[in-house]
Design a protein around this motif. Sequence first.
Motif, PDB file in Angstrom:
ATOM      1  N   UNK A  63       2.062   4.571   7.420  1.00 56.61           N
ATOM      2  CA  UNK A  63       3.324   3.916   7.072  1.00 56.61           C
ATOM      3  C   UNK A  63       3.091   2.656   6.241  1.00 56.61           C
ATOM      4  N   UNK A  64       2.232   1.777   6.719  1.00 55.73           N
ATOM      5  CA  UNK A  64       1.996   0.515   6.004  1.00 55.73           C
ATOM      6  C   UNK A  64       1.453   0.774   4.605  1.00 55.73           C
ATOM      7  N   UNK A  65       0.544   1.731   4.500  1.00 56.72           N
ATOM      8  CA  UNK A  65      -0.044   2.059   3.203  1.00 56.72           C
ATOM      9  C   UNK A  65       0.997   2.611   2.254  1.00 56.72           C
ATOM     10  N   UNK A  66       1.862   3.470   2.761  1.00 51.91           N
ATOM     11  CA  UNK A  66       2.895   4.080   1.927  1.00 51.91           C
ATOM     12  C   UNK A  66       3.946   3.055   1.494  1.00 51.91           C
ATOM     13  N   UNK A  67       4.331   2.152   2.386  1.00 50.78           N
ATOM     14  CA  UNK A  67       5.292   1.105   2.003  1.00 50.78           C
ATOM     15  C   UNK A  67       4.716   0.274   0.863  1.00 50.78           C
TER      16      UNK A  67
ATOM     17  N   UNK B 222       8.166  -1.815  12.417  1.00 49.62           N
ATOM     18  CA  UNK B 222       8.720  -3.112  12.050  1.00 49.62           C
ATOM     19  C   UNK B 222       7.621  -4.020  11.507  1.00 49.62           C
ATOM     20  N   UNK B 223       6.458  -3.993  12.153  1.00 48.89           N
ATOM     21  CA  UNK B 223       5.351  -4.828  11.690  1.00 48.89           C
ATOM     22  C   UNK B 223       4.935  -4.456  10.272  1.00 48.89           C
ATOM     23  N   UNK B 224       4.860  -3.140   9.986  1.00 47.94           N
ATOM     24  CA  UNK B 224       4.473  -2.688   8.650  1.00 47.94           C
ATOM     25  C   UNK B 224       5.473  -3.161   7.604  1.00 47.94           C
ATOM     26  N   UNK B 225       6.750  -3.151   7.955  1.00 45.39           N
ATOM     27  CA  UNK B 225       7.776  -3.600   7.015  1.00 45.39           C
ATOM     28  C   UNK B 225       7.676  -5.106   6.778  1.00 45.39           C
ATOM     29  N   UNK B 226       7.528  -5.883   7.860  1.00 46.41           N
ATOM     30  CA  UNK B 226       7.412  -7.338   7.727  1.00 46.41           C
ATOM     31  C   UNK B 226       6.239  -7.699   6.822  1.00 46.41           C
ATOM     32  N   UNK B 227       5.133  -6.990   6.966  1.00 48.50           N
ATOM     33  CA  UNK B 227       3.939  -7.277   6.170  1.00 48.50           C
ATOM     34  C   UNK B 227       4.139  -6.976   4.688  1.00 48.50           C
ATOM     35  N   UNK B 228       5.213  -6.249   4.358  1.00 47.51           N
ATOM     36  CA  UNK B 228       5.450  -5.847   2.967  1.00 47.51           C
ATOM     37  C   UNK B 228       6.800  -6.326   2.433  1.00 47.51           C
ATOM     38  N   UNK B 229       7.369  -7.353   3.056  1.00 49.97           N
ATOM     39  CA  UNK B 229       8.650  -7.859   2.586  1.00 49.97           C
ATOM     40  C   UNK B 229       8.495  -8.687   1.314  1.00 49.97           C
ATOM     41  N   UNK B 230       9.499  -8.596   0.447  1.00 46.73           N
ATOM     42  CA  UNK B 230       9.544  -9.439  -0.756  1.00 46.73           C
ATOM     43  C   UNK B 230      10.037 -10.839  -0.378  1.00 46.73           C
ATOM     44  N   UNK B 231       9.801 -11.785  -1.260  1.00 45.06           N
ATOM     45  CA  UNK B 231      10.286 -13.141  -1.038  1.00 45.06           C
ATOM     46  C   UNK B 231      11.818 -13.127  -0.939  1.00 45.06           C
TER      47      UNK B 231
END
Length: 343
Positions: free
Chosen positions: A206-210, A230-239
Amino acid sequence: MRNRQWLLARRPDGLCVPDDFLYRDEPYAAPDLREGEILIRNLAFLCAPTIRNWMDESTGNFMPSIALGEPVRDPSAARVIASANPDFPAGSRVCTIANWQDFEVVAPTRALIRPIPDGFSFIDALGPVGMNALTAYFGLIEIGKPKTGETLLVSGAAGSVGSVAAQIGKILGCRVIGIAGGTDKCTWLVEQGCVDQCIDYKCDDIAQQIAALCPQGVDIYFDNVGGAMLQAAVDNMARHGRVVLCGQISGYNDGATENRLGNLMRLVYGSIRMEGFLASNFIAQFPEAMSRLARWIEEGRLLHREDVRAGIEVLPMSLNALFDGSNQGTLIVQISDDASQSA
């Protein structure tokens, strides 16, 4: 009259099993109503993941835990059969938070209750314009605040709330990435136009694909799952990204042990907002939202799937479909043939 009920016999451990519930069928005599009360006959119930939360002994719910020996609490669509409340006369059709039983007395001053508009069936009121659709609507529009051209990531994107949130994002001009489980669900999401691309959490990293699909980061993350997703998404959020906290289904059956979030400085450094909400926060806007949802459906811009099951006897075990992924749309159990009526 007879009142059929499903009572909570013990607190489930993981997925529900039959012994967690007790069925009771007893004669029912309509009580005298106090001023403001109404007597309703429940016709259909919306199976929602939060019901599993209410079965636990917890102080973290927005509603009290269901007491052992009491009927299981659940959103319902019902008809008013006797009334001491001029706002809801006998014959009215309503949605409310009720219990797994045929009849009950409701005090609208103490309960979330709303009328079902003309033209909508009881099933419609729980499905296409029901609480799950309203949750998606308010979560995305009021909390996510989408802008044309932004990237929206939705977990549980094939679910009742997630699929509506994804489609609203498309309607409002977002690029939409869905996360769902299994080839069939991902194919449906892409081919039906709900999402631009889909991540299969059953076989993808998931994290890799995001990171690969969102090289500029995620502007809005609509979270139905919590945990590692949720953690994977937080790690890839835009400013200046926004995280919409709608549900935490990954932890509902295990005491929420999976829902520990790290890297919170990512929120600080990215000026990222994370906010939870309840659809009932926006109850004054329900009529406008229902009208807008209905218009999008009529125009063919919003698809809605209902998984309607029949019979009060199937209520307890139907709930598990929300956690094993076997439901195909908003999961509704109708306990009366009258649930299909629109007046």
